[in-house]
Design a protein around this motif. Structure first.
Motif, mmCIF file in Angstrom:
data_model
loop_
_atom_site.group_PDB
_atom_site.id
_atom_site.type_symbol
_atom_site.label_atom_id
_atom_site.label_comp_id
_atom_site.label_asym_id
_atom_site.label_seq_id
_atom_site.Cartn_x
_atom_site.Cartn_y
_atom_site.Cartn_z
ATOM 1 N N ARG A 1 0.948 -0.939 -0.502
ATOM 2 C CA ARG A 1 -0.514 -0.227 -0.210
ATOM 3 C C ARG A 1 0.746 1.192 0.241
ATOM 4 O O ARG A 1 0.964 2.311 -0.592
ATOM 5 C CB ARG A 1 -0.710 0.325 0.825
ATOM 6 C CG ARG A 1 -1.914 1.266 1.154
ATOM 7 C CD ARG A 1 -2.507 1.604 2.851
ATOM 8 N NE ARG A 1 -2.806 0.146 3.058
ATOM 9 C CZ ARG A 1 -4.199 -0.441 3.332
ATOM 10 N NH1 ARG A 1 -4.594 -0.102 2.685
ATOM 11 N NH2 ARG A 1 -4.485 -1.435 3.718
ATOM 12 N N THR A 2 2.151 1.351 0.892
ATOM 13 C CA THR A 2 2.993 2.365 0.820
ATOM 14 C C THR A 2 3.505 3.068 -0.108
ATOM 15 O O THR A 2 3.674 3.920 -0.856
ATOM 16 C CB THR A 2 3.967 2.261 2.126
ATOM 17 O OG1 THR A 2 3.328 2.156 3.147
ATOM 18 C CG2 THR A 2 4.554 3.712 2.434
ATOM 19 N N ARG A 3 4.506 1.919 -0.805
ATOM 20 C CA ARG A 3 5.115 2.056 -1.915
ATOM 21 C C ARG A 3 4.125 1.593 -3.199
ATOM 22 O O ARG A 3 5.356 2.626 -4.232
ATOM 23 C CB ARG A 3 5.716 1.173 -1.948
ATOM 24 C CG ARG A 3 6.831 0.897 -0.528
ATOM 25 C CD ARG A 3 7.952 0.361 -0.501
ATOM 26 N NE ARG A 3 8.362 0.340 0.466
ATOM 27 C CZ ARG A 3 9.768 -0.680 1.045
ATOM 28 N NH1 ARG A 3 10.405 -1.322 -0.113
ATOM 29 N NH2 ARG A 3 10.475 -0.498 2.197
ATOM 30 N N GLU A 4 3.663 0.849 -3.475
ATOM 31 C CA GLU A 4 3.191 0.477 -4.274
ATOM 32 C C GLU A 4 1.517 1.360 -4.905
ATOM 33 O O GLU A 4 0.934 1.006 -5.642
ATOM 34 C CB GLU A 4 2.574 -0.466 -5.122
ATOM 35 C CG GLU A 4 4.159 -0.890 -4.584
ATOM 36 C CD GLU A 4 5.256 -0.939 -6.389
ATOM 37 O OE1 GLU A 4 5.134 -0.605 -7.625
ATOM 38 O OE2 GLU A 4 6.369 -1.292 -5.878
ATOM 39 N N ASP B 1 0.200 4.069 -5.460
ATOM 40 C CA ASP B 1 -0.392 5.380 -6.291
ATOM 41 C C ASP B 1 -0.310 4.055 -7.836
ATOM 42 O O ASP B 1 -1.444 5.008 -8.853
ATOM 43 C CB ASP B 1 0.724 6.115 -6.635
ATOM 44 C CG ASP B 1 0.986 7.198 -5.546
ATOM 45 O OD1 ASP B 1 0.207 7.082 -4.602
ATOM 46 O OD2 ASP B 1 2.392 7.604 -5.253
ATOM 47 N N ARG B 2 0.157 3.070 -8.196
ATOM 48 C CA ARG B 2 -0.067 2.573 -9.397
ATOM 49 C C ARG B 2 -1.543 1.500 -9.199
ATOM 50 O O ARG B 2 -1.663 1.057 -10.514
ATOM 51 C CB ARG B 2 0.818 1.840 -9.463
ATOM 52 C CG ARG B 2 2.661 2.033 -9.705
ATOM 53 C CD ARG B 2 3.434 1.278 -9.616
ATOM 54 N NE ARG B 2 4.872 2.250 -10.114
ATOM 55 C CZ ARG B 2 6.344 1.251 -10.191
ATOM 56 N NH1 ARG B 2 5.832 0.227 -9.972
ATOM 57 N NH2 ARG B 2 6.703 1.630 -10.026
ATOM 58 N N LEU B 3 -1.869 1.408 -7.818
ATOM 59 C CA LEU B 3 -3.257 1.001 -7.664
ATOM 60 C C LEU B 3 -4.277 1.254 -7.690
ATOM 61 O O LEU B 3 -4.081 3.024 -8.198
ATOM 62 C CB LEU B 3 -3.136 -0.091 -6.319
ATOM 63 C CG LEU B 3 -2.323 -0.892 -5.993
ATOM 64 C CD1 LEU B 3 -2.095 -0.521 -4.422
ATOM 65 C CD2 LEU B 3 -2.550 -2.122 -6.957
ATOM 66 N N SER B 4 -5.250 0.940 -9.053
ATOM 67 C CA SER B 4 -6.557 1.125 -8.742
ATOM 68 C C SER B 4 -6.995 1.357 -7.542
ATOM 69 O O SER B 4 -7.244 0.631 -6.594
ATOM 70 C CB SER B 4 -7.819 0.421 -10.454
ATOM 71 O OG SER B 4 -7.850 -0.800 -9.742
ATOM 72 N N HIS C 1 -8.828 -1.591 -2.647
ATOM 73 C CA HIS C 1 -10.198 -2.188 -2.152
ATOM 74 C C HIS C 1 -9.609 -3.815 -1.614
ATOM 75 O O HIS C 1 -9.865 -4.089 -0.522
ATOM 76 C CB HIS C 1 -11.651 -1.997 -2.693
ATOM 77 C CG HIS C 1 -12.629 -3.257 -1.996
ATOM 78 N ND1 HIS C 1 -13.205 -2.640 -1.173
ATOM 79 C CD2 HIS C 1 -13.112 -4.418 -2.366
ATOM 80 C CE1 HIS C 1 -13.885 -3.865 -0.723
ATOM 81 N NE2 HIS C 1 -13.855 -4.861 -1.467
ATOM 82 N N TYR C 2 -8.988 -4.514 -2.950
ATOM 83 C CA TYR C 2 -8.474 -6.005 -3.066
ATOM 84 C C TYR C 2 -7.611 -6.193 -1.390
ATOM 85 O O TYR C 2 -7.642 -6.946 -0.893
ATOM 86 C CB TYR C 2 -7.852 -6.301 -3.734
ATOM 87 C CG TYR C 2 -9.530 -6.636 -5.105
ATOM 88 C CD1 TYR C 2 -10.212 -6.718 -4.975
ATOM 89 C CD2 TYR C 2 -9.035 -7.000 -6.495
ATOM 90 C CE1 TYR C 2 -11.949 -6.906 -5.747
ATOM 91 C CE2 TYR C 2 -9.763 -7.097 -7.318
ATOM 92 C CZ TYR C 2 -11.325 -7.145 -6.650
ATOM 93 O OH TYR C 2 -11.689 -7.059 -8.247
ATOM 94 N N LEU C 3 -6.901 -5.070 -1.794
ATOM 95 C CA LEU C 3 -5.296 -4.558 -0.022
ATOM 96 C C LEU C 3 -5.873 -4.756 1.001
ATOM 97 O O LEU C 3 -5.829 -5.586 2.111
ATOM 98 C CB LEU C 3 -4.635 -3.564 -1.015
ATOM 99 C CG LEU C 3 -3.499 -3.718 -0.263
ATOM 100 C CD1 LEU C 3 -2.263 -5.216 0.190
ATOM 101 C CD2 LEU C 3 -3.081 -2.733 -0.261
ATOM 102 N N ASP C 4 -7.004 -3.586 1.641
ATOM 103 C CA ASP C 4 -7.479 -3.584 2.502
ATOM 104 C C ASP C 4 -8.499 -5.116 2.607
ATOM 105 O O ASP C 4 -8.132 -5.056 4.347
ATOM 106 C CB ASP C 4 -8.954 -2.544 2.028
ATOM 107 C CG ASP C 4 -8.628 -1.233 2.031
ATOM 108 O OD1 ASP C 4 -6.869 -1.036 2.301
ATOM 109 O OD2 ASP C 4 -9.092 -0.602 1.861
ATOM 110 N N THR C 5 -8.904 -5.622 2.573
ATOM 111 C CA THR C 5 -9.750 -6.562 2.297
ATOM 112 C C THR C 5 -8.482 -7.961 2.927
ATOM 113 O O THR C 5 -8.782 -8.342 3.256
ATOM 114 C CB THR C 5 -10.688 -7.528 1.486
ATOM 115 O OG1 THR C 5 -11.530 -6.823 0.798
ATOM 116 C CG2 THR C 5 -11.455 -8.807 1.128
#
Length: 759
Positions: free
Chosen positions: A560-563, A565-568, A573-577
């Motif tokens: 989340r911190t490093r990449e 900005d590149r995530l949609s 949302h997938y990462l939070d899940t």
């Protein structure tokens, strides 16, 4: 005992018992006595009525050999087959003629031993001792009597036959069969008479009429005759011979004088002659044949011997009938005991097996009520005292001195005074102890049976002072009119077979308990092995699973911190899940670890105030409640408990948190905490809310691990809180259960063992 006889002072009741009636030193005058010692049969004592012989005074016998004074007697003794053993009754040797100063006299000669002395008694032959009383003449009558005994159906019939035959042989006015009870009171159970003397049938006479030392003499010397109650006693001289230094023991004497109290008793009865024959069954004194005559009467030795023989035959038949009845009862009770053994073997516990077949348990002792005390449970069947009274009775039984495994009484209040409050259900008690370490027992109860006893006169005796200044003396009763008394506080007595059946049941219970103890020991060993495996598994879970979850959360945060900005938006949302799921999985692992460790932590019980604990937990729970939410708390008086405070806090916290959580949809949420009354020796607590409730069809799932009745989206949680509640409560020896309805709230109950100190 509530009768007037029992109300007498103990010293008065034993006054007659202390009278040395076997050492009175006197004889009845219808015969004379010689005590001889050593191989030369030297006369060391003699009664003062030794007859004068031609040219020699009767008093001139002390110190002389028997062969010199009475050669005929010495010859009869020498011709005896064997000397009489010490402790046996007098043995008739023969009838002989003695030359006296008044001419020839016929005497019946008998001998018995008294320590180092041979006691020779010569009873003057009674008039009428003729051929009609010879053994040949009596044999047909004896044979007929024996045959009639075989045909008798009951003990009462046997006693009636004996009374009739004894009077026929002796010619007395009245013959009674007198039976002793457990307190040595006697009841006339059979009678035969000619109407000259009043009837005593069915009357009871107090134990003090025949004191203890007299009963012992009846047991040792079966037959006693008093031809004339007006006799003047004849002294034995010297009272104490130098060779022995002790008075002559007349326990086995035929001519022995009787206590002056007994002579007075006979006169008060209106009888001047009596004869008694002891009825011994298996060596114990069962009763007496007691014969009476209004006028003095001599009964020939042959007739007395015939009565003795009749009585022995009767006693054998009586013993056979009692053994037969006892054997039948034992067989019947043995079958009942066998069934109970089968029930106990198949049940989870011996108590459950007995309670499930209460009819057989009651039948084993022919009782109307039974209590089974096992652990902290007391099960009652039929008519019994209350549980609290039964438990106090068990504690009293366990505290009694001695190693009694079986206790039986038909008058419980006499030995346990508190039983006076429940005699209507428990005047009789038969109890077996089924544990050496705790008051566990099976107790059978019998109710009070009120009896009206017909005494032969008032059983009390007036104590009168001794004119010489000695102890108080019991004066014989002067009236034998029927005196009625109502006896209370007694039940029907327990039979020997019933007591033995209870002993057998106790042995069976102990066998089952021992076998199950061995099974539990094996199971405990297996559980210890399983616990070690669980500990290893718990360590693996805590170490090996928690680390991957931390890595998932850590790398997700890095991503989340490093990449980021590149995530949609969808990628974030997938990462939070993923992070949320990893946190949830970690929480589940922690909860599972806590649950597995819950059973291994030792309980540290102390006394504590339940209201203080609930208030502390309530304040903690309310910190997480939104400020705008209103909850109305109703906390009753909860008292004190004896429990592990840390674990009990977890129980209360889980229940209060659930109540707050599942009632948050209510604008007027109400949570109640209280303590309910209970008579099972438990403290019963409850937590009630008016939340969403649950369907009782799924109540069995509530306390399971990871079992939930609502979706996680609706109400957060892991589903392990109530499982912890149950485990903690059960480790304390309590129970948990729940009640509820959809949309109408829920109530959760739990119990803790109640201790008197906690109240």
């Amino acid at each position: 005992m509530n009768s007037a006889a029992r109300a007498l002072d103990a010293a008065q009741l034993t006054a007659c018992d202390r009278e040395p009636i076997h050492l009175l030193g006197t004889l009845q005058p219808h015969g004379f006595l010689l005590a001889v010692q050593g191989p030369e049969l030297r006369i060391v004592q003699a009664s003062q009525n030794v007859p004068d012989r031609p040219g020699r005074a009767g008093a001139d016998v002390i110190g002389r050999p028997l062969t010199e004074v009475f050669p005929g007697i010495a010859g009869a003794l020498a011709g005896a087959a064997t000397p009489q053993p010490e402790g046996e009754g007098a043995r008739y040797l023969r009838t002989l003629d003695l030359d006296t100063a008044d001419g020839p006299r016929r005497y019946d000669l008998a001998v018995h031993r008294s320590g180092p002395l041979a006691v020779v008694e010569l009873e003057e032959a009674a008039a009428g001792a003729d051929a009609d009383l010879s053994l040949d003449a009596l044999s047909p009558r004896l044979n007929a009597f024996v045959e009639s005994l075989h045909r008798a159906g009951t003990v009462a019939d046997l006693c009636g036959l004996l009374a009739a035959e004894a009077r026929r042989v002796t010619g007395f006015d009245r013959a009674l069969v007198y039976r002793f009870d457990r307190d040595w009171h006697g009841t006339v159970v059979a009678e035969d008479g000619n109407g000259v003397l009043p009837s005593y049938l069915d009357l009871r006479f107090p134990a003090s009429d025949i004191p203890a030392q007299a009963r012992e003499l009846y047991r040792r010397n079966r037959l006693r005759i008093i031809p004339d109650a007006g006799y003047v006693p004849v002294p034995i001289v010297p009272a104490v011979p130098p060779s022995t230094g002790a008075p002559l023991d007349l326990s086995h004497s035929i001519l022995r004088s009787v206590s002056p109290v007994h002579v007075e008793y006979m006169r008060n009865m209106g009888t001047m002659a009596s004869m008694s024959v002891s009825i011994l069954v298996d060596g114990r004194l069962w009763g007496l044949i007691s014969c009476h005559n209004k006028a003095p009467r001599r009964v020939p030795l042959q007739a007395r011997n015939a009565c003795d023989l009749l009585t022995r035959v009767f006693a054998l038949q009586l013993a056979a009938k009692e053994r037969s009845a006892g054997a039948e009862e034992r067989l019947r009770l043995g079958a009942v005991g066998g069934r109970l053994l089968g029930y106990m073997t198949e049940a989870d516990s011996f108590a459950a097996g007995l309670v499930a077949h209460a009819d057989d348990l009651l039948a084993l002792a022919e009782a109307e009520g039974v209590a089974i005390v096992a652990g902290d449970q007391c099960r009652l069947v039929g008519r019994t005292p209350a549980k609290a009274e039964v438990q106090r009775l068990c504690e009293w039984l366990a505290a009694r001195d001695g190693d009694e495994d079986v206790f039986a009484t038909d008058a419980l209040a006499e030995v346990y005074p508190p039983a006076a409050d429940f005699t209507e259900v428990a005047s009789g008690l038969l109890a077996i102890a089924v544990s050496q370490t705790s008051p566990n027992a099976v107790l059978w109860f019998r109710p009070e049976v009120v009896q009206t006893v017909r005494w032969g006169g008032d059983p009390t005796k007036a104590a009168t002072p001794d004119p010489a200044g000695g102890p108080m003396r019991l004066h014989p009763r002067t009236s034998f009119e029927i005196w009625k008394e109502t006896l209370r506080g007694r039940a029907l007595p327990w039979s020997v077979a019933q007591i033995d059946a209870a002993k057998d049941l106790r042995a069976a219970i102990l066998g089952i308990v021992l076998r199950r103890a061995e099974e539990l020991a094996a199971l405990s060993e297996e559980l210890q092995r399983s616990n070690k495996e669980l500990e290893a598994f718990s360590y693996s879970v805590s170490h090996d699973l928690r680390a991957p979850f931390r890595h998932i959360v850590g790398y997700s945060e890095l991503l989340r911190t490093r990449e980021g900005d590149r995530l949609s938006d969808k990628g974030r949302h997938y990462l939070d899940t993923i992070v949320e799921a990893a946190f949830s999985a970690g929480t589940l692992v922690d909860s599972l670890l806590t649950f597995s460790q819950m059973g291994r932590n030792a309980l540290k019980r102390v006394f504590g105030d339940m209201n203080l604990l609930v208030e502390e937990v309530r304040r903690k729970v309310m910190r997480d409640v939104p400020a705008g939410r209103q909850i109305r708390w109703q906390v009753g008086s909860l008292g004190r408990v004896y429990a592990d405070p840390v674990m009990l806090r977890l129980v209360v916290e889980n229940l209060l948190s659930n109540a707050v959580k599942y009632s948050r949809g209510r604008p007027d949420a109400v949570i109640e905490v209280g303590r309910a009354p209970d008579d099972r020796g438990e403290a019963v607590f409850f937590v009630r809310d008016n939340g969403i409730g649950f369907d009782m069809a799924y109540v069995n799932k509530l306390f399971g691990v990871f079992q939930r009745l609502h979706r996680v989206e609706e109400f957060e949680g892991t589903g392990i809180g109530l499982a912890n509640v149950r485990r903690i409560v059960e480790r304390h020896g309590g129970r948990v259960w729940a009640e509820g309805a959809l949309g109408q709230g829920a109530t959760f109950h739990f119990t803790l063992p109640d201790r008197m100190e906690a109240r």
